[in-house]
Design a protein around this motif. Structure first.
Motif, short mmCIF file in Angstrom:
data_model
loop_
_atom_site.label_atom_id
_atom_site.label_comp_id
_atom_site.label_asym_id
_atom_site.label_seq_id
_atom_site.Cartn_x
_atom_site.Cartn_y
_atom_site.Cartn_z
N VAL A 103 -93.79 3.09 -101.52
CA VAL A 103 -93.12 3.58 -100.32
C VAL A 103 -92.79 2.42 -99.38
O VAL A 103 -93.66 1.61 -99.05
CB VAL A 103 -93.98 4.61 -99.58
N TYR A 104 -91.52 2.36 -98.96
CA TYR A 104 -91.06 1.37 -97.98
C TYR A 104 -90.59 2.14 -96.75
O TYR A 104 -89.83 3.10 -96.86
CB TYR A 104 -89.92 0.54 -98.56
N THR A 105 -91.01 1.70 -95.57
CA THR A 105 -90.80 2.48 -94.36
C THR A 105 -90.21 1.66 -93.22
O THR A 105 -90.57 0.49 -93.03
CB THR A 105 -92.14 3.09 -93.88
N THR A 106 -89.31 2.30 -92.48
CA THR A 106 -88.85 1.79 -91.18
C THR A 106 -89.10 2.93 -90.19
O THR A 106 -88.68 4.06 -90.44
CB THR A 106 -87.36 1.43 -91.21
N ALA A 107 -89.79 2.63 -89.10
CA ALA A 107 -90.15 3.69 -88.16
C ALA A 107 -90.08 3.21 -86.73
O ALA A 107 -90.43 2.05 -86.43
CB ALA A 107 -91.54 4.23 -88.47
N ASN A 108 -89.67 4.10 -85.85
CA ASN A 108 -89.63 3.81 -84.43
C ASN A 108 -91.06 3.66 -83.89
O ASN A 108 -92.00 4.22 -84.45
CB ASN A 108 -88.92 4.96 -83.69
N LYS A 109 -91.18 2.86 -82.84
CA LYS A 109 -92.47 2.62 -82.19
C LYS A 109 -93.51 2.10 -83.19
O LYS A 109 -94.68 2.50 -83.18
CB LYS A 109 -92.97 3.89 -81.50
N SER A 110 -93.04 1.23 -84.10
CA SER A 110 -93.93 0.59 -85.06
C SER A 110 -93.32 -0.75 -85.45
O SER A 110 -92.19 -1.07 -85.06
CB SER A 110 -94.10 1.46 -86.32
N LYS A 120 -93.37 -2.37 -97.03
CA LYS A 120 -94.14 -1.68 -98.07
C LYS A 120 -95.39 -1.11 -97.42
O LYS A 120 -96.27 -1.86 -96.98
CB LYS A 120 -94.49 -2.64 -99.19
N THR A 121 -95.46 0.21 -97.34
CA THR A 121 -96.54 0.84 -96.59
C THR A 121 -97.62 1.50 -97.43
O THR A 121 -98.76 1.65 -96.97
CB THR A 121 -95.96 1.89 -95.61
N GLU A 122 -97.31 1.92 -98.65
CA GLU A 122 -98.34 2.51 -99.51
C GLU A 122 -97.83 2.68 -100.94
O GLU A 122 -96.63 2.60 -101.20
CB GLU A 122 -98.79 3.87 -98.97
N THR A 123 -98.76 2.90 -101.85
CA THR A 123 -98.45 3.21 -103.24
C THR A 123 -99.11 4.53 -103.59
O THR A 123 -100.32 4.70 -103.37
CB THR A 123 -98.92 2.09 -104.19
N LEU A 124 -98.33 5.45 -104.11
CA LEU A 124 -98.82 6.80 -104.39
C LEU A 124 -98.96 7.04 -105.88
O LEU A 124 -98.27 6.43 -106.70
CB LEU A 124 -97.84 7.84 -103.82
N SER A 125 -99.82 7.98 -106.23
CA SER A 125 -99.97 8.42 -107.61
C SER A 125 -99.58 9.89 -107.71
O SER A 125 -99.72 10.65 -106.74
CB SER A 125 -101.42 8.25 -108.07
#
Length: 492
Positions: A44-51, A57-62
């Motif tokens: 998971v790659y994320t762009t977020a306001n107020k961060s 790269k914010t996490e890896t999921l199964s």
């Protein structure tokens, strides 16, 4: 008699088998089978306001088994076996304004910008570009390539472009790995070819200059290609229904149809340029269907047209941006491509470069345009200065990246990152696949790249933190969408 019956039975069996094979082949071509989750993970790659998240790269999921999600569980459903259009590319325009601003940067910042836009590993991997044929509003002044009344185009020269624009196009192409699909668009024929004898304020192409103007496209393309700049395509006219206070030229649907059919199409073909992608309309979503039906229902015009281009300027306010018009055009003419050719936030204000809605506008438009059948998406200027220009008529706008030319500083708006959530991960040749969200607060689209990576983009414009699952073939991976965020989920 028995022999004839046996033969009939053989023929019947053979025909039945052939019919079954044909049916199976048809189903397979419409719904390819074989995608397997197996031990795949979701990055998971994320762009977020107020961060601080910016394509981070914010996490890896199964995946875990989840045959049937409950109604209370927000879910993004993806079916990789249902496939739609093939992506051509994503990018931005290399205008005079972008090139002139770029030239004012230090070599260090020039390289940073090129890497940021065109390097697919260190940047966001643009693969598509547009540039203007002669001047547009985002030029420092008006100019043409031929002298007055030169019907035979003997004085044709692109000397003007050699100072800023051509060097930038060449550097951008090199930064993209040596290949950048470039298409070209005129804002106005030379003034003497028009009935208002002016580059600005609309006007119409005079009938006696239609062939000369068709020849002008050929001259431009061949001149650029002789200088080592391949041209992938061209549009007939930028915004043909706009009478602007800058370079503009009006074509009714019938005028554009007839110009394509009788002049531009045949001229491209006779000049050995029939492989260039010819784009009609190149204006807003509001009239796209009317323009497409007028041109494409004429088979003698349609045979020259690769696709229909469109902009977003008719619907800046509200959530209804007339995506239905795009979808209806795609459904009416599925053999023709749809390409978003221009969009930006107008009325530049330096106080709003950090406005989060800039990027959200891009994300919302790209998701819905792709889901409506669009194969390529092009932003307007890749770079503008601290005033939202240069622009010779004061039509200052936002770009994903601005340069403070006085301080030699690059300013990245969140629009750059929002576009990057698509362009960095969804590559040319990718097929859009079926995707559905169980909550309207989560906007989504998905593509399957040629390397087998499955890309899911999820955008949340709300103030809510939303826990949801990505569900594929009975397997689910759970994550959380942050308020005012966009995420790219890479299944690999």
């Amino acid at each position: 008699m028995k022999k004839n019956i046996s033969l009939l039975l053989v023929f019947a069996t053979t025909f039945a088998a052939m019919a079954q094979n044909k049916k199976t082949a048809a189903v397979t071509s419409k719904s390819p089978q074989g995608y397997v989750i197996g031990n795949k993970k979701v990055v998971v790659y994320t762009t977020a306001n107020k961060s601080d998240y910016r394509i981070s790269k914010t996490e890896t999921l199964s995946f875990v088994e989840n045959r049937q999600p409950f109604e209370t569980e927000p879910t993004i459903f993806v079916d990789p076996n249902i496939r739609y259009q093939t992506l051509v590319g994503i990018g931005g325009a290399l205008t005079d304004a972008s090139a002139e601003t770029f030239a004012k940067l230090s070599k260090k910042n020039q390289q940073e910008l090129l890497t940021a836009y065109y390097d697919k590993d260190k940047g966001i991997g643009y693969t598509l570009a547009r540039t203007n044929i002669a001047s547009c509003d985002f030029s420092s002044g008006s100019y043409t390539y031929v002298q007055d009344n030169d019907k035979d185009l003997k004085t044709f020269s692109v000397a003007h472009d050699k100072e800023f624009k051509i060097p930038l196009i060449k550097m951008a192409t090199a930064a993209a790995g040596g290949k950048l699909s470039l298409y070209v668009s005129p804002w106005s024929p030379p003034a003497w070819m028009k009935d208002n004898n002016s580059l600005i304020n609309g006007g119409h192409l005079l009938p006696e200059y239609r062939q000369s103007w068709a020849n002008h496209y050929v001259k431009f393309i061949k001149t650029y290609e002789a200088m080592g700049i391949p041209v992938w395509g061209l549009s007939v006219q930028n915004e043909p229904m706009a009478k602007q206070r800058w370079e503009s030229c009006v074509y009714t649907a019938e005028e554009e149809r007839d110009f394509i059919k009788n002049f531009l199409g045949p001229t491209l073909q006779k000049s050995g340029l029939s492989s260039k992608k010819l784009i009609a309309w190149d204006h807003n979503r509001d009239q796209i269907f009317q323009r497409a039906t007028t041109i494409l229902n004429d088979k003698d015009a349609a045979k020259y047209v690769w696709g229909i281009g469109f902009h977003w300027y008719e619907t800046w306010t509200g959530s209804d941006m007339q995506f239905g018009n795009v979808r209806q055009t795609h459904e009416a003419f599925p053999d023709k491509a749809l390409i978003f050719t221009e969009g930006c936030k107008e009325k530049y204000d330096v106080k709003k470069v950090d406005d989060w809605t800039l990027g959200e506008r891009y994300g919302y438009s790209m998701i819905n345009d792709f889901n409506a059948g669009t194969v390529a998406w092009t932003d307007w200027n890749i770079l503008l200065d601290e005033n939202g220009g240069p622009n010779h008529v004061g039509n200052f706008c936002f770009a994903p990246v601005h340069a403070d030319t006085k301080k030699d500083k690059l300013i990245y708006t969140n629009a750059y990152y929002y576009m990057g959530h698509f362009s960095k991960f969804i590559r040319p040749g990718a097929r859009r696949i079926a995707t559905a969200s169980s909550r309207d607060l989560l906007q989504t689209t998905s593509f399957l790249n040629t390397d087998g990576k499955l890309i899911v983009v999820v955008m949340n414009q709300s103030d809510e933190k939303i826990k949801y699952s990505l569900w594929i073939k009975g397997q689910a991976a759970t994550t959380t969408s942050l308020p005012h965020s966009i995420a790219t989920l890479v299944v690999e």
